[in-house]
Design a protein around this motif. Sequence first.
Motif, short mmCIF file in Angstrom:
data_model
loop_
_atom_site.label_atom_id
_atom_site.label_comp_id
_atom_site.label_asym_id
_atom_site.label_seq_id
_atom_site.Cartn_x
_atom_site.Cartn_y
_atom_site.Cartn_z
N UNK A 233 -6.82 5.32 -3.51
CA UNK A 233 -6.11 4.26 -2.80
C UNK A 233 -6.19 4.43 -1.29
N UNK A 234 -6.24 5.68 -0.81
CA UNK A 234 -6.32 5.84 0.64
C UNK A 234 -7.75 6.01 1.11
N UNK A 235 -8.71 5.43 0.34
CA UNK A 235 -10.11 5.32 0.76
C UNK A 235 -10.74 6.68 1.01
N UNK A 236 -10.62 7.57 0.03
CA UNK A 236 -11.28 8.86 0.14
C UNK A 236 -12.04 9.14 -1.15
N UNK A 237 -13.18 8.46 -1.38
CA UNK A 237 -13.88 8.64 -2.67
C UNK A 237 -14.47 10.03 -2.84
N UNK B 3 0.82 -1.20 0.00
CA UNK B 3 0.00 0.00 0.00
C UNK B 3 0.86 1.26 0.00
N UNK B 4 1.78 1.30 0.96
CA UNK B 4 2.66 2.47 1.03
C UNK B 4 3.55 2.54 -0.19
N UNK C 162 -13.10 12.89 -1.95
CA UNK C 162 -12.02 13.74 -2.46
C UNK C 162 -11.72 13.42 -3.91
N UNK D 228 -4.28 8.54 -5.97
CA UNK D 228 -3.85 8.45 -4.57
C UNK D 228 -5.04 8.55 -3.63
N UNK D 229 -5.96 9.47 -3.91
CA UNK D 229 -7.14 9.60 -3.05
C UNK D 229 -7.98 8.33 -3.06
N UNK E 2 3.48 8.91 -6.22
CA UNK E 2 3.98 10.24 -5.86
C UNK E 2 5.29 10.52 -6.59
N UNK F 90 1.60 3.92 -3.29
CA UNK F 90 1.42 5.37 -3.23
C UNK F 90 2.75 6.08 -3.46
N UNK F 91 3.85 5.47 -2.96
CA UNK F 91 5.17 6.09 -3.16
C UNK F 91 5.51 6.17 -4.64
N UNK G 126 -3.12 12.55 -8.40
CA UNK G 126 -3.66 12.78 -7.06
C UNK G 126 -5.00 12.07 -6.88
#
Lengths: 175, 145, 112
Positions: free
Chosen positions: A45-49, A1-2, A51, A42-43, A9, A5-6, A39
């Motif tokens: 993947x970190x469970x922020x639909x 996961x990390x 955003x 990324x949003x 980014x 995202x890395x 971006x």
Amino acid sequence: MELTISVIVGFMILGAIYAIHARDILSAVIAGGIVGYSLVICFLLIKAPDLAIVQIVVETITLIIMIAVVLDSSRTEAYGRFDGQAYATAGAALVILLILFWLFRHASASLDHFGEGTLRMSDAYINGAVEKTGSVNLVTGVIFDFRGYDTLGEATVLVTAVLGVLTILRIRGRK
Amino acid sequence: MKGMTIIVKKTTQLIAGMIFLYGIYIILHGHLTPGGGFAGGIILAGSFILLILAYGSDFLILVRKESGSTIYENLGVLVFLFLALTGLLFGGRIFFANWLPHGTPGELISAGFLPLYNICVGIEVAASILSIFLALIIFKEEILK
Amino acid sequence: MIVYWLCFILFLTGLYGVITRRNLIKIAISLSIMEFSCFLFLALLGYTKGGEAPIVDPADPVRTYVDPLPQAMVLTAIVIGLATTAMLMAVIIRIYRKYGTFDIREIKNLRG
């Protein structure tokens, strides 16, 4: 996961560097779009639909406005000769970046590892929030109920920005 | 600004209405699914922007001023403020009090004031973005003339 | 931990562009890149390992959720970012109509 995202980014940093150094302004704008659309991933993947859905629409509108401005004016990058002022600016920029990097190295010692620490206030916003606000979507509950003042201020900022744009663009210049 | 070809115009005619409906859906279901007033408002503005870009000046002759969208924008903020003030009048003397009955969580009509706030913010955001875009387009037209 | 470092490097890239570039549109792009890095950093702070998206299923409510507070803050900040970028573009296009160039050093010398 990390790691995922890395990598994304990292692509965003490459797109940003190309956007800063491109010779054509139109390709610089499109390379800036790389950063915005990455971006969105990324949003997601970190469970922020919430955003993600806002960011993908906002990025599209921003690109339309920027491309309209660029196509209306010149597309050439302003290159001058490398005189003393250019070297002085680049040197000052590097010094500022090094100082900020050193400060962040000290500040990051107190950060939790990715995904392990939680904010102290988060329990109050999650547990029992559905009974307090009646909203199933917790983000909407935070925006309009717990933090209504923020949203009111945001609406005021939006109105002020539109007033500024109309004032700048719609007045007649002094002939 | 010139319009685009007939193919783009016909496709835009078919699609713009669906985008508008999708924006309304996103706004109305803001307390149940991801989305809400902000995302839905920008999608509503996006459907108008699509029409303006495809049709060019022929469409723009109808709306020569941006006063209509600014009226809706100010109206959105004022209704939002008024709904927040009703909490001060009828609720427990709290600004932004959610004094309507909450209903069952998960239903479309539930959560008291939150869907109304969503609708106000959606109208406000859509009108704001549309005003900014219209100002840019009208500025460009006046320069070219 | 490395994600936070990459976020900060993205922020520094935008700052470098703001300081060293001479074209106004590139300065606007660099400002929006700095904005994006701040959004990503705030949203990453709210992530919990194994968390679900913050939408409660009323039938099955016992789960761990991602923190909704940073997401709400970032949600309003994104829309404000669009408005400020549009206003910056309005200023830039007005400057171009008056001076005929995007170069800030030439504009500084012109004294219109």
